[in-house]
Design a protein around this motif. Structure first.
Motif, PDB file in Angstrom:
ATOM      1  N   SER A 342       0.835  -1.210   0.000  1.00 21.13           N
ATOM      2  CA  SER A 342       0.000   0.000   0.000  1.00 21.13           C
ATOM      3  C   SER A 342       0.867   1.255   0.000  1.00 21.13           C
ATOM      4  N   ILE A 343       1.986   1.208   0.714  1.00 24.10           N
ATOM      5  CA  ILE A 343       2.932   2.329   0.704  1.00 24.10           C
ATOM      6  C   ILE A 343       3.463   2.540  -0.714  1.00 24.10           C
ATOM      7  N   GLU A 344       3.769   1.452  -1.405  1.00 25.15           N
ATOM      8  CA  GLU A 344       4.264   1.547  -2.779  1.00 25.15           C
ATOM      9  C   GLU A 344       3.234   2.189  -3.707  1.00 25.15           C
ATOM     10  N   MET A 345       1.952   2.032  -3.366  1.00 28.60           N
ATOM     11  CA  MET A 345       0.876   2.575  -4.198  1.00 28.60           C
ATOM     12  C   MET A 345       0.505   4.011  -3.817  1.00 28.60           C
ATOM     13  N   GLY A 346       1.183   4.578  -2.795  1.00 27.95           N
ATOM     14  CA  GLY A 346       0.964   5.974  -2.467  1.00 27.95           C
ATOM     15  C   GLY A 346       0.471   6.281  -1.069  1.00 27.95           C
ATOM     16  N   ALA A 347       0.185   5.257  -0.261  1.00 23.69           N
ATOM     17  CA  ALA A 347      -0.206   5.501   1.133  1.00 23.69           C
ATOM     18  C   ALA A 347       0.996   5.989   1.925  1.00 23.69           C
ATOM     19  N   ARG A 348       0.730   6.665   3.056  1.00 28.80           N
ATOM     20  CA  ARG A 348       1.801   7.146   3.936  1.00 28.80           C
ATOM     21  C   ARG A 348       1.540   6.685   5.368  1.00 28.80           C
ATOM     22  N   TYR A 349       2.633   6.512   6.106  1.00 28.58           N
ATOM     23  CA  TYR A 349       2.505   6.218   7.533  1.00 28.58           C
ATOM     24  C   TYR A 349       2.073   7.475   8.280  1.00 28.58           C
ATOM     25  N   ALA A 350       1.037   7.348   9.107  1.00 28.22           N
ATOM     26  CA  ALA A 350       0.725   8.386  10.090  1.00 28.22           C
ATOM     27  C   ALA A 350       1.186   7.937  11.465  1.00 28.22           C
ATOM     28  N   LEU A 351       1.316   6.608  11.630  1.00 28.27           N
ATOM     29  CA  LEU A 351       1.827   6.031  12.878  1.00 28.27           C
ATOM     30  C   LEU A 351       2.446   4.684  12.561  1.00 28.27           C
ATOM     31  N   ARG A 352       3.637   4.475  13.093  1.00 29.03           N
ATOM     32  CA  ARG A 352       4.301   3.185  12.932  1.00 29.03           C
ATOM     33  C   ARG A 352       5.183   2.942  14.147  1.00 29.03           C
ATOM     34  N   GLY A 353       5.623   1.721  14.305  1.00 30.82           N
ATOM     35  CA  GLY A 353       6.510   1.377  15.411  1.00 30.82           C
ATOM     36  C   GLY A 353       7.391   0.213  15.004  1.00 30.82           C
ATOM     37  N   ASP A 354       8.136  -0.319  15.960  1.00 29.27           N
ATOM     38  CA  ASP A 354       9.061  -1.416  15.679  1.00 29.27           C
ATOM     39  C   ASP A 354       8.414  -2.759  16.013  1.00 29.27           C
ATOM     40  N   LYS A 356       8.503  -6.488  17.043  1.00 33.77           N
ATOM     41  CA  LYS A 356       9.404  -7.326  17.840  1.00 33.77           C
ATOM     42  C   LYS A 356       8.780  -8.707  17.977  1.00 33.77           C
ATOM     43  N   GLY A 357       9.415  -9.699  17.340  1.00 37.25           N
ATOM     44  CA  GLY A 357       8.849 -11.041  17.370  1.00 37.25           C
ATOM     45  C   GLY A 357       7.493 -11.044  16.673  1.00 37.25           C
ATOM     46  N   ASN A 358       6.485 -11.528  17.385  1.00 31.20           N
ATOM     47  CA  ASN A 358       5.135 -11.569  16.828  1.00 31.20           C
ATOM     48  C   ASN A 358       4.298 -10.352  17.210  1.00 31.20           C
ATOM     49  N   VAL A 359       4.931  -9.381  17.874  1.00 25.69           N
ATOM     50  CA  VAL A 359       4.207  -8.176  18.276  1.00 25.69           C
ATOM     51  C   VAL A 359       4.319  -7.129  17.178  1.00 25.69           C
ATOM     52  N   PHE A 360       3.195  -6.870  16.515  1.00 28.55           N
ATOM     53  CA  PHE A 360       3.126  -5.860  15.468  1.00 28.55           C
ATOM     54  C   PHE A 360       2.543  -4.600  16.096  1.00 28.55           C
ATOM     55  N   PRO A 361       3.227  -3.455  16.012  1.00 21.43           N
ATOM     56  CA  PRO A 361       2.770  -2.249  16.706  1.00 21.43           C
ATOM     57  C   PRO A 361       1.546  -1.631  16.042  1.00 21.43           C
ATOM     58  N   PRO A 362       0.766  -0.844  16.767  1.00 20.60           N
ATOM     59  CA  PRO A 362      -0.345  -0.104  16.149  1.00 20.60           C
ATOM     60  C   PRO A 362       0.164   0.732  14.977  1.00 20.60           C
ATOM     61  N   THR A 363      -0.492   0.578  13.831  1.00 18.40           N
ATOM     62  CA  THR A 363      -0.034   1.208  12.591  1.00 18.40           C
ATOM     63  C   THR A 363      -1.216   1.875  11.892  1.00 18.40           C
ATOM     64  N   ILE A 364      -1.020   3.126  11.472  1.00 13.87           N
ATOM     65  CA  ILE A 364      -2.072   3.875  10.777  1.00 13.87           C
ATOM     66  C   ILE A 364      -1.513   4.402   9.465  1.00 13.87           C
ATOM     67  N   LEU A 365      -2.230   4.147   8.389  1.00 17.24           N
ATOM     68  CA  LEU A 365      -1.862   4.664   7.073  1.00 17.24           C
ATOM     69  C   LEU A 365      -2.879   5.709   6.630  1.00 17.24           C
ATOM     70  N   VAL A 366      -2.391   6.760   5.981  1.00 13.23           N
ATOM     71  CA  VAL A 366      -3.260   7.789   5.394  1.00 13.23           C
ATOM     72  C   VAL A 366      -2.990   7.861   3.894  1.00 13.23           C
ATOM     73  N   ASP A 367      -3.776   8.719   3.207  1.00 11.83           N
ATOM     74  CA  ASP A 367      -3.727   8.792   1.746  1.00 11.83           C
ATOM     75  C   ASP A 367      -4.032   7.426   1.131  1.00 11.83           C
ATOM     76  N   VAL A 368      -4.907   6.707   1.795  1.00 10.25           N
ATOM     77  CA  VAL A 368      -5.281   5.368   1.336  1.00 10.25           C
ATOM     78  C   VAL A 368      -6.441   5.475   0.348  1.00 10.25           C
ATOM     79  N   THR A 369      -6.404   4.663  -0.693  1.00 10.07           N
ATOM     80  CA  THR A 369      -7.533   4.535  -1.610  1.00 10.07           C
ATOM     81  C   THR A 369      -8.075   3.110  -1.510  1.00 10.07           C
ATOM     82  N   ASN A 370      -9.324   2.959  -1.926  1.00 13.60           N
ATOM     83  CA  ASN A 370     -10.002   1.693  -1.674  1.00 13.60           C
ATOM     84  C   ASN A 370      -9.484   0.534  -2.523  1.00 13.60           C
TER      85      ASN A 370
END
Length: 482
Positions: A342-354, A356-370
């Motif tokens: 989705s980032i490659e298609m033009g979305a941007r991170y509004a929130l990301r984190g690191d 660790k193992g199987n823990v995926f951090p809360p992540t928010i993308l903006v400029d998203v299209t359907n």
């Protein structure tokens, strides 16, 4: 946890006859919790035959005695609550908050199901034939096979198990291997101690790679209840159609929250944070897409990012953690791939984190299209895309532009306006000024389109797990034309 090393088949705790031993592991630290010899196709056969034989006796048990058994099971859940919380945290990666919510939901289902033996109503109806009386009976279906998922294992297994048992059926459960205790074996012990007849409930911990379709295709079960992914649900539905079995399918979701321009942005963002990040987003009803009208888009993004950035993630044993681990590392890679594409298609991170193992951090993308993967695919993790639209007509169109139709939400300043928008979304469930994760024991639960067939909850569950029989009685001689 190591005590959970036996199958529950035919009223006995015994080893399976499968080809391999399975290690049930903690998804956060990879610790082995228990090991079990898997069940074979022969074990499945024994389980179904046992459930069929015991069901005949259970069906004849007095309705008030059935109620007493179901009520004892509720009491036992309450007594063993702390143990169950520990199991859910260790086996499922549940946070303390999620575990408590899950248990409360299951207790609600069990309490509602405990009323079913007294609600197996029949009725007498008139006839067009003189001297005839039509009697309608609601009877147990017979034997129900339940295939349950890993994400809310206790709750989503109990959602089928309690109504099926209370309606007079025998049951065989195939829990997800990754949650074999909380989604299966724990319930075997629970109802054994509650006093159900020997062999009525069977728990078969097995691998589909070994037993293939034997669990569904076995000739004994009249109903298969499946909760899980849409591709697997389609396959099970096809098998049930071929064998003329009834099927209840609760499948995937691509749930949209619409935020209208007159919505309370603070409240909408709070709803979104809960509806997206509870259980690390591993809920079929979790918000998958957030669709926001342009006048409040920037403010909404700002508030949601602020709220999500305060969510603690990591070890679920920490009571302050909200986002624990995903169930396995394969899921981590799958979600990261959706984000990257989705980032490659033009979305941007509004929130990301690191991660660790199987823990995926809360992540928010903006400029998203359907049309982006983050919007088209069911995420089933703590990542979400926000889509901006020019007006509510576009919001409705975008929300409906999905093969799924499970849950959703609309936030509006006017409640009745929100309801009118909600009516236009093709989905089985939708919530005004709330978020998508709602499940109540007396309300119809289920989806449209690729999100499933049938309804759980309350009178709808009673209907799903019973069959209707017509008996007519000719009380006086009938005249025939020949």
């Amino acid at each position: 946890m190591k005590k959970w090393d036996k199958q529950f088949i035919g009223g006995e705790w015994r080893d399976g006859k499968g080809q391999r031993v399975y290690e049930d592991k903690n998804p956060y630290n990879d610790e082995t919790l228990a090991e079990i010899r898997l069940a074979s196709s022969d074990d499945i056969d024994v389980a179904y035959r046992s459930a069929r034989d015991a069901q005949k006796k259970w069906e004849e048990v007095n309705a008030y005695d059935k109620v007493a058994v179901m009520e004892r099971a509720v009491d036992l859940v309450k007594q063993r609550r702390d143990e169950l919380v520990e199991i859910l945290i260790a086996e499922n990666g549940a946070s303390h908050t999620k575990a408590q919510i899950e248990i409360d939901g299951a207790i609600g289902i069990m309490k509602e199901a405990a009323t079913f033996p007294l609600r197996m109503h029949g009725k007498i109806m008139p006839s067009v034939i003189p001297g005839k009386e039509n009697r309608i009976y609601h009877n147990p279906a017979g034997v129900v096979g339940i295939i349950s998922p890993f994400n809310f294992p206790f709750h989503l297994t109990m959602r089928s198990l309690a109504p099926a048992l209370a309606a007079g059926n025998g049951v065989v459960i195939k829990p997800d291997l990754q949650t074999m205790i909380s989604g299966g074996l724990f319930m075997g012990k629970l109802f054994e101690d509650a006093g159900i007849p020997r062999g009525l409930l069977n728990i078969t911990v097995c691998s589909s790679s070994e037993i293939k379709d034997a669990f569904v295709e076995h000739p004994i079960p009249q109903i298969i209840s499946f909760t899980g992914s849409t591709p697997v649900g389609r396959h099970i539905g096809e098998l049930c159609g071929r064998h003329l079995k009834r099927v209840a399918l609760e499948l995937g979701g691509n749930n949209a929250m619409i935020v209208l321009k007159d919505a309370d942005v603070e409240k909408a963002a709070g709803s979104a944070a809960f509806g997206k990040f509870l259980n690390a987003g591993q809920i079929c009803m979790s918000l998958n897409r957030i669709i926001v009208e342009r006048p409040v888009y920037e403010e909404f993004v700002k508030v949601l990012v602020e709220k999500a950035s305060q969510i603690k993630y990591g070890d679920p044993a920490d009571r302050d953690v909200v986002v624990g681990p995903l169930i396995n590392n394969k899921q981590v890679g799958r979600i990261q791939d959706l984000v990257d594409k989705s980032i490659e298609m033009g979305a941007r991170y509004a929130l990301r984190g690191d991660t660790k193992g199987n823990v995926f951090p809360p992540t928010i993308l903006v400029d998203v299209t359907n049309d982006m993967p983050i919007a088209q695919e069911e995420i089933f993790g703590p990542a979400v895309g926000i889509i901006v639209v020019d007006d509510e007509l576009e919001a409705i169109k975008v929300a409906n532009d999905s093969e799924y139709g499970l849950s959703g939400a609309v936030h509006a300043g006017s409640i009745e306006h929100g309801v009118e928008v909600a009516k236009q979304i093709v989905t089985g469930m939708i919530h005004v000024n709330d978020q998508g994760v709602n499940d109540e024991p007396i309300v119809a639960f289920g989806g449209e389109k690729a999100s499933g067939l049938g309804r759980y909850g309350g009178e709808w569950a009673l209907h799903e797990f019973t069959t209707t029989k017509w008996i007519s009685v000719q009380t006086m001689p009938r005249e025939y034309p020949f």
